[in-house]
Design an enzyme around this catalytic site. Sequence first.
Site, mmCIF file in Angstrom:
data_model
loop_
_atom_site.group_PDB
_atom_site.id
_atom_site.type_symbol
_atom_site.label_atom_id
_atom_site.label_comp_id
_atom_site.label_asym_id
_atom_site.label_seq_id
_atom_site.Cartn_x
_atom_site.Cartn_y
_atom_site.Cartn_z
ATOM 1 N N HIS A 268 115.651 46.733 38.074
ATOM 2 C CA HIS A 268 114.525 47.800 37.715
ATOM 3 C C HIS A 268 113.454 47.080 37.101
ATOM 4 C CE1 HIS A 268 117.750 51.220 37.318
ATOM 5 N NE2 HIS A 268 117.181 51.168 38.658
ATOM 6 N N HIS B 283 124.178 46.012 27.610
ATOM 7 C CA HIS B 283 124.267 47.117 28.480
ATOM 8 C C HIS B 283 123.525 46.527 29.820
ATOM 9 C CE1 HIS B 283 124.987 49.891 25.571
ATOM 10 N NE2 HIS B 283 124.130 49.786 24.921
ATOM 11 N N HIS C 232 115.502 44.415 34.805
ATOM 12 C CA HIS C 232 116.764 44.283 34.537
ATOM 13 C C HIS C 232 117.817 44.561 35.701
ATOM 14 C CE1 HIS C 232 115.556 48.264 33.288
ATOM 15 N NE2 HIS C 232 116.949 48.676 33.777
ATOM 16 N N THR D 82 117.371 55.772 32.468
ATOM 17 C CA THR D 82 118.692 55.881 33.097
ATOM 18 C C THR D 82 119.788 55.549 32.015
ATOM 19 O OG1 THR D 82 119.152 53.571 33.985
ATOM 20 C CG2 THR D 82 118.429 55.404 35.475
ATOM 21 N N THR D 83 119.230 55.345 30.742
ATOM 22 C CA THR D 83 120.074 54.911 29.617
ATOM 23 C C THR D 83 119.388 55.767 28.497
ATOM 24 O OG1 THR D 83 118.390 53.139 28.903
ATOM 25 C CG2 THR D 83 120.416 52.594 30.272
ATOM 26 N N HIS E 236 121.506 46.595 37.382
ATOM 27 C CA HIS E 236 122.656 47.465 37.429
ATOM 28 C C HIS E 236 123.544 47.188 38.677
ATOM 29 C CE1 HIS E 236 120.826 50.087 34.538
ATOM 30 N NE2 HIS E 236 119.713 49.692 35.151
HETATM 31 ZN ZN LIG Z 1 117.623 50.203 34.440
#
Ligand SMILES: [Zn+2]
Length: 241
Positions: free
Chosen positions: A125, A81, A106, A192-193, A108
Amino acid sequence: MKTSLLACTMLFCPVAFAAPPHWEYSGEAGPAQWARLTPEFGQCDGSNQSPVNLSDLVKAELAPLQFHYQVGGKSLVNNGHTVQVNYAPGSTLELDGMPFELTQFHFHAPSENLIEGRSYPLEGHLVHANDKGELAVVAVMFEPGQANPALSQAWQTLPTKAGEIHAFKEPISAASLLPANRDYYRFSGSLTTPPCSEGVRWLVMKQPVQVSQAQIDAFKAVMHHPNNRPVQPLNGRLVLQ
Ligand SMILES: [Zn+2]
């Protein structure tokens, strides 16, 4: 969860300990379906979700962020992801009178949060937890420009397949991902996941950091698809600045 599933398989233990279901950024297991994939993802339909479009900003006396970061990035993992740097214990953010320990950071692409409607090609993030398990995420926006030295070091060998992990020869510093200006926006949101847990303190740095187009492209090539959840309604939440 995967570890416990493995342990359970060997001990023939009940289905209740099975890994959470697969989720995606599009299609039948995409963001609009997350809350229905399993009861444990139910909060994805909550009213205090992230990301958001940071707008109708409210002036506030936000305390300066106190980063006490060590050089502690130890490994890089592609979890299917995102690509995530796991961080050694000992680096903290002082917030609301409590230390929050940096556990991982991580990325995005494109950005998940929008700032007054503006999307950025990449968002980092930095995830912190206090001793009660409460989370604080520092978000850094990246804008196209010079190659980012911290990312050059961290992404030297990007793990291309889900589940692949690389240990760094030299530890990585998270401090070098932060902009020089530490002004920020603050709001209350969620992961957000999935499982989209709420009660997350969100701190979005106002000043973007530069990243080269080649670095953005390298990350996108490994992800194969955008990994941003669409913005969620603020539902009356205030975004402080
Ligand atoms: Zn994130």
